[in-house]
Design a protein around this motif. Structure first.
Motif, PDB file in Angstrom:
ATOM      1  N   LEU A   1      -3.280   6.022   7.175  1.00  0.00           N
ATOM      2  CA  LEU A   1      -4.653   6.293   6.524  1.00  0.00           C
ATOM      3  C   LEU A   1      -5.008   5.418   5.427  1.00  0.00           C
ATOM      4  CD1 LEU A   1      -2.552   9.049   6.739  1.00  0.00           C
ATOM      5  CD2 LEU A   1      -4.530  10.273   5.791  1.00  0.00           C
ATOM      6  N   ASN A   2      -6.359   5.223   5.468  1.00  0.00           N
ATOM      7  CA  ASN A   2      -6.861   4.417   4.586  1.00  0.00           C
ATOM      8  C   ASN A   2      -7.174   5.020   3.029  1.00  0.00           C
ATOM      9  OD1 ASN A   2      -9.250   5.495   5.764  1.00  0.00           O
ATOM     10  ND2 ASN A   2     -10.604   4.219   4.617  1.00  0.00           N
ATOM     11  N   ASP A   3      -7.296   4.394   2.167  1.00  0.00           N
ATOM     12  CA  ASP A   3      -7.877   4.815   0.869  1.00  0.00           C
ATOM     13  C   ASP A   3      -9.361   3.957   0.757  1.00  0.00           C
ATOM     14  OD1 ASP A   3      -8.853   4.833  -1.852  1.00  0.00           O
ATOM     15  OD2 ASP A   3      -7.151   3.806  -2.704  1.00  0.00           O
ATOM     16  N   ASN A   4     -10.351   5.024   0.749  1.00  0.00           N
ATOM     17  CA  ASN A   4     -11.716   4.559   0.956  1.00  0.00           C
ATOM     18  C   ASN A   4     -12.534   4.119  -0.179  1.00  0.00           C
ATOM     19  OD1 ASN A   4     -12.274   7.119  -0.219  1.00  0.00           O
ATOM     20  ND2 ASN A   4     -13.896   7.497   1.188  1.00  0.00           N
TER      21      ASN A   4
ATOM     22  N   GLY B   1       0.890  -1.234  -0.098  1.00  0.00           N
ATOM     23  CA  GLY B   1       0.001   0.166   0.036  1.00  0.00           C
ATOM     24  C   GLY B   1       0.837   1.308   0.107  1.00  0.00           C
ATOM     25  N   ASP B   2       2.075   1.068   0.516  1.00  0.00           N
ATOM     26  CA  ASP B   2       2.822   2.299   0.619  1.00  0.00           C
ATOM     27  C   ASP B   2       4.209   1.787   1.258  1.00  0.00           C
ATOM     28  OD1 ASP B   2       3.613   5.185   0.448  1.00  0.00           O
ATOM     29  OD2 ASP B   2       2.353   5.884   2.305  1.00  0.00           O
ATOM     30  N   MET B   3       5.111   2.992   0.729  1.00  0.00           N
ATOM     31  CA  MET B   3       6.351   2.741   1.428  1.00  0.00           C
ATOM     32  C   MET B   3       7.329   3.937   1.483  1.00  0.00           C
ATOM     33  SD  MET B   3       9.706   1.018  -0.576  1.00  0.00           S
ATOM     34  CE  MET B   3      10.172   1.761  -1.780  1.00  0.00           C
ATOM     35  N   ILE B   4       7.760   4.050   2.799  1.00  0.00           N
ATOM     36  CA  ILE B   4       8.611   5.327   3.355  1.00  0.00           C
ATOM     37  C   ILE B   4       9.797   5.084   3.937  1.00  0.00           C
ATOM     38  CG2 ILE B   4       6.313   6.688   3.610  1.00  0.00           C
ATOM     39  CD1 ILE B   4       6.688   6.536   6.593  1.00  0.00           C
ATOM     40  N   ALA B   5      10.910   5.806   3.875  1.00  0.00           N
ATOM     41  CA  ALA B   5      12.063   5.535   4.482  1.00  0.00           C
ATOM     42  C   ALA B   5      12.191   5.835   5.958  1.00  0.00           C
ATOM     43  CB  ALA B   5      13.202   6.380   3.935  1.00  0.00           C
ATOM     44  N   VAL B   6      13.022   4.918   6.657  1.00  0.00           N
ATOM     45  CA  VAL B   6      13.242   5.050   7.968  1.00  0.00           C
ATOM     46  C   VAL B   6      14.763   5.682   8.242  1.00  0.00           C
ATOM     47  CG1 VAL B   6      13.723   4.050  10.143  1.00  0.00           C
ATOM     48  CG2 VAL B   6      11.616   3.388   8.762  1.00  0.00           C
ATOM     49  N   ASP B   7      15.522   5.211   7.156  1.00  0.00           N
ATOM     50  CA  ASP B   7      17.186   5.749   7.153  1.00  0.00           C
ATOM     51  C   ASP B   7      17.589   5.205   6.083  1.00  0.00           C
ATOM     52  OD1 ASP B   7      17.714   2.965   7.560  1.00  0.00           O
ATOM     53  OD2 ASP B   7      18.061   3.074   9.699  1.00  0.00           O
ATOM     54  N   ALA B   8      18.979   5.129   5.814  1.00  0.00           N
ATOM     55  CA  ALA B   8      19.688   4.673   4.429  1.00  0.00           C
ATOM     56  C   ALA B   8      19.408   3.539   4.059  1.00  0.00           C
ATOM     57  CB  ALA B   8      21.095   5.236   4.881  1.00  0.00           C
ATOM     58  N   ASN B   9      18.855   2.641   4.809  1.00  0.00           N
ATOM     59  CA  ASN B   9      18.880   1.074   4.287  1.00  0.00           C
ATOM     60  C   ASN B   9      17.457   0.580   4.718  1.00  0.00           C
ATOM     61  OD1 ASN B   9      21.541   0.476   3.621  1.00  0.00           O
ATOM     62  ND2 ASN B   9      21.799   1.306   5.611  1.00  0.00           N
ATOM     63  N   ARG B  10      16.504   1.082   5.243  1.00  0.00           N
ATOM     64  CA  ARG B  10      15.279   0.660   5.999  1.00  0.00           C
ATOM     65  C   ARG B  10      14.151   1.488   5.629  1.00  0.00           C
ATOM     66  NH1 ARG B  10      15.501   0.190  12.069  1.00  0.00           N
ATOM     67  NH2 ARG B  10      16.505   2.365  11.678  1.00  0.00           N
ATOM     68  N   PHE B  11      13.087   0.721   5.254  1.00  0.00           N
ATOM     69  CA  PHE B  11      11.922   1.171   4.744  1.00  0.00           C
ATOM     70  C   PHE B  11      10.543   0.870   5.581  1.00  0.00           C
ATOM     71  CE2 PHE B  11      14.404   1.150   0.950  1.00  0.00           C
ATOM     72  CZ  PHE B  11      14.136   2.319   0.111  1.00  0.00           C
ATOM     73  N   LEU B  12       9.516   1.397   5.819  1.00  0.00           N
ATOM     74  CA  LEU B  12       8.429   0.998   6.049  1.00  0.00           C
ATOM     75  C   LEU B  12       7.458   0.569   4.973  1.00  0.00           C
ATOM     76  CD1 LEU B  12       7.383   3.342   9.207  1.00  0.00           C
ATOM     77  CD2 LEU B  12       7.915   0.837   9.438  1.00  0.00           C
TER      78      LEU B  12
ATOM     79  N   LEU C   1      -7.865 -10.153   6.862  1.00  0.00           N
ATOM     80  CA  LEU C   1      -7.001 -11.081   7.667  1.00  0.00           C
ATOM     81  C   LEU C   1      -5.609 -10.359   7.725  1.00  0.00           C
ATOM     82  CD1 LEU C   1      -8.282 -14.600   6.219  1.00  0.00           C
ATOM     83  CD2 LEU C   1      -9.049 -12.969   8.164  1.00  0.00           C
ATOM     84  N   VAL C   2      -5.258  -9.818   6.614  1.00  0.00           N
ATOM     85  CA  VAL C   2      -3.726  -9.273   6.500  1.00  0.00           C
ATOM     86  C   VAL C   2      -3.812  -7.622   6.354  1.00  0.00           C
ATOM     87  CG1 VAL C   2      -1.551  -9.326   5.681  1.00  0.00           C
ATOM     88  CG2 VAL C   2      -3.104 -11.609   6.152  1.00  0.00           C
ATOM     89  N   LYS C   3      -3.350  -7.022   7.288  1.00  0.00           N
ATOM     90  CA  LYS C   3      -3.135  -5.631   7.204  1.00  0.00           C
ATOM     91  C   LYS C   3      -1.869  -5.448   7.904  1.00  0.00           C
ATOM     92  CE  LYS C   3      -7.220  -5.530   4.934  1.00  0.00           C
ATOM     93  NZ  LYS C   3      -7.395  -5.517   3.388  1.00  0.00           N
TER      94      LYS C   3
ATOM     95  N   PHE D   1      -8.284  -1.997  11.737  1.00  0.00           N
ATOM     96  CA  PHE D   1      -8.405  -1.131  10.634  1.00  0.00           C
ATOM     97  C   PHE D   1      -8.400  -1.935   9.444  1.00  0.00           C
ATOM     98  CE2 PHE D   1      -6.138   2.537   8.192  1.00  0.00           C
ATOM     99  CZ  PHE D   1      -6.847   3.759   9.060  1.00  0.00           C
ATOM    100  N   PRO D   2      -9.871  -2.385   9.364  1.00  0.00           N
ATOM    101  CA  PRO D   2     -10.030  -3.246   8.295  1.00  0.00           C
ATOM    102  C   PRO D   2     -10.369  -2.949   7.001  1.00  0.00           C
ATOM    103  CG  PRO D   2     -12.070  -2.729   9.646  1.00  0.00           C
ATOM    104  CD  PRO D   2     -11.021  -1.708  10.039  1.00  0.00           C
ATOM    105  N   PHE D   3      -9.536  -2.162   6.455  1.00  0.00           N
ATOM    106  CA  PHE D   3     -10.129  -1.597   5.095  1.00  0.00           C
ATOM    107  C   PHE D   3      -9.546  -2.502   4.016  1.00  0.00           C
ATOM    108  CE2 PHE D   3     -10.313   1.987   8.169  1.00  0.00           C
ATOM    109  CZ  PHE D   3     -11.738   1.972   7.996  1.00  0.00           C
ATOM    110  N   GLN D   4      -9.925  -2.473   2.715  1.00  0.00           N
ATOM    111  CA  GLN D   4      -9.530  -3.250   1.605  1.00  0.00           C
ATOM    112  C   GLN D   4      -8.097  -2.617   1.108  1.00  0.00           C
ATOM    113  OE1 GLN D   4     -11.663  -2.893  -2.058  1.00  0.00           O
ATOM    114  NE2 GLN D   4     -10.733  -4.806  -2.883  1.00  0.00           N
ATOM    115  N   THR D   5      -8.025  -1.262   1.261  1.00  0.00           N
ATOM    116  CA  THR D   5      -6.858  -0.660   0.569  1.00  0.00           C
ATOM    117  C   THR D   5      -6.337   0.227   1.896  1.00  0.00           C
ATOM    118  OG1 THR D   5      -8.290   0.864  -0.435  1.00  0.00           O
ATOM    119  CG2 THR D   5      -7.051  -0.697  -1.646  1.00  0.00           C
ATOM    120  N   ILE D   6      -5.044   0.386   2.698  1.00  0.00           N
ATOM    121  CA  ILE D   6      -4.611   1.003   3.376  1.00  0.00           C
ATOM    122  C   ILE D   6      -3.488   1.476   2.736  1.00  0.00           C
ATOM    123  CG2 ILE D   6      -3.490   1.257   5.555  1.00  0.00           C
ATOM    124  CD1 ILE D   6      -5.367  -1.234   6.402  1.00  0.00           C
TER     125      ILE D   6
END
Length: 419
Positions: free
Chosen positions: A381-384, A294-305, A318-320, A362-367
């Motif tokens: 945030l979710n995409d509604n 759903g999204d990707m952002i950086a934490v530091d020079a090697n790690r992403f969320l 079942l999986v969010k 947070f049971p949304f189809q798209t987060i």
């Protein structure tokens, strides 16, 4: 769908929301090596200690589904006239919906990216692509829309035909799904139709020709010319991070390129200064090929969320999850190492924020949005998918919810991310 918030989270939230904007969400990945395929499940985490524990809800706010841009054009004319989740199209204005990217500002507001409209190229030609500016209030539980800019191409940077003669961009032109802000205030957006990288001014004007990803084309790609696509429909750049030094972009695919292992998603590296891909590439492996990111952002020079999710909503969700993805691939299996940071279907809510029970889902189809607020607090945030998704209440269109969660461990983020 969304409920009213009945309490405020920790004091740190108030402090974090008044801190400088996190415009530099990205990842240099200076030490990463090229990926070769595969994945290790839940890999190395905070200091190699494994998965994080249970996250805690610290703030809840929502924007009602039936929120429209004031004075905007009608939309939804291609959706038919049958009610969808109790809402009958077409609509008298442009809905403020579909949040697929977020960038923090330094005044407590956030820029959020509305995606391509109503789900596909064929039904979104009257949806104007727009970056909304919103202000969540975790004391009242509301979200105010305080501005925004439509995206357009007045300088004719797009070499192929657009939907509108006035060159305002629509959901039939691009499927924008990810967004980062550069240090000069301009915006880089990731598109799924090409996939393309799109560079806009702070006022929404396209600044240069869409930049294609070499060797990859979705069915909607305007240059396909009758050829065979090697990517699924609208499976391009769903996530994108910016390096903390601003020199690189790291777009992440939503779909697997033909010929790659099932569930293997490419992370590419783009050199902002030279306006070209470097050729370096990594693999984010989904826990299940049926999942999506759903999204990707950086934490530091090697790690992403990274947000990873299934396609379920409500009771079928079942999986969010939020994973910490480390490009260094310390176990040398050819895939980024993954650490589970938060299960968004099992969040502790001891204060019963938002009127929910002590376990928040947070049971949304798209987060599709995550932002770092401080070293242990995230905004999600979710995409509604207005008006189609109904994960909170069956038969009712989802609101746009904005939650904040406190992680069980600090991220150890690069200080530039926290500024």
């Amino acid at each position: 769908m969304k409920r009213t918030m009945i309490g405020l989270g920790a004091v740190v939230l108030a402090l974090s929301l008044s801190a400088p904007a996190l415009a530099d969400q990205g990842n240099g990945a200076a030490e990463a090596t090229s990926a070769r395929g595969g994945h290790d499940g839940h890999g190395h985490g905070h200091g190699g200690d494994g998965d994080f524990g249970r996250a805690t809800l610290t703030g809840f706010a929502s924007l009602p589904a039936l929120t429209f841009v004031p004075g905007s054009e009608p939309s939804g004319s291609l959706l038919g006239t049958a009610p969808v989740n109790g809402v009958t199209p077409p609509f008298s204005g442009q809905p403020v919906q579909g949040f697929s990217g977020v960038a923090r500002r330094d005044d407590g507001t956030f820029d959020v990216l509305s995606d391509n409209g109503y789900g596909n190229k064929a039904n979104s030609s009257d949806f104007l692509l727009r970056v909304q500016r919103v202000r969540p209030d975790f004391r009242t539980g509301g979200v105010r829309v305080v501005g925004g800019v439509n995206l357009s191409d007045p300088d004719r940077r797009v070499p192929f035909a657009l939907t509108r003669p006035d060159r305002k961009l629509t959901g039939a032109d691009f499927d924008v799904e990810s967004m980062v802000r550069a240090s000069d205030g301009t915006l880089w957006l990731g598109d799924e139709f090409g996939p393309f990288l799109l560079h806009f001014s702070a006022t929404g004007k396209l600044l240069e020709t869409p930049i294609a990803l070499p060797g990859v084309q979705a069915p909607e790609n305007p240059y396909l010319g009758g050829g065979t696509p090697n990517l699924g429909s609208s499976k391009g750049f769903e996530g994108m991070a910016r390096s903390v030094d601003g020199k690189k972009l790291y777009p992440l695919m939503e779909g697997t390129v033909a010929g790659d292992p099932a569930g293997a998603l490419r992370v590419s590296e783009f050199d902002v200064r030279h306006r070209e891909y470097t050729g370096r590439r990594w693999v984010y492996q989904l826990e299940d090929p049926a999942h999506a990111i759903g999204d990707m952002i950086a934490v530091d020079a090697n790690r992403f969320l990274v947000i990873e999710r299934d396609g379920g909503q409500g009771d079928t969700a079942l999986v969010k999850r939020l994973y910490l993805a480390d490009l260094r691939d310390r176990d040398r299996d050819g895939k980024v190492d993954k650490t589970l940071v938060a299960d968004l279907l099992d969040i502790a809510n001891p204060k019963r924020l938002g009127g929910f029970d002590t376990t928040f889902r947070f049971p949304f189809q798209t987060i599709e949005d995550v932002v770092i607020l401080d070293d242990s607090t995230l905004g999600v945030l979710n995409d509604n998918n207005f008006p189609f998704s109904s994960g909170r209440t069956a038969g009712k269109p989802d609101d746009n919810e904005f939650i904040t969660i406190r992680l069980s461990h600090r991220l150890g983020a690069d200080p530039r991310v926290l500024r």
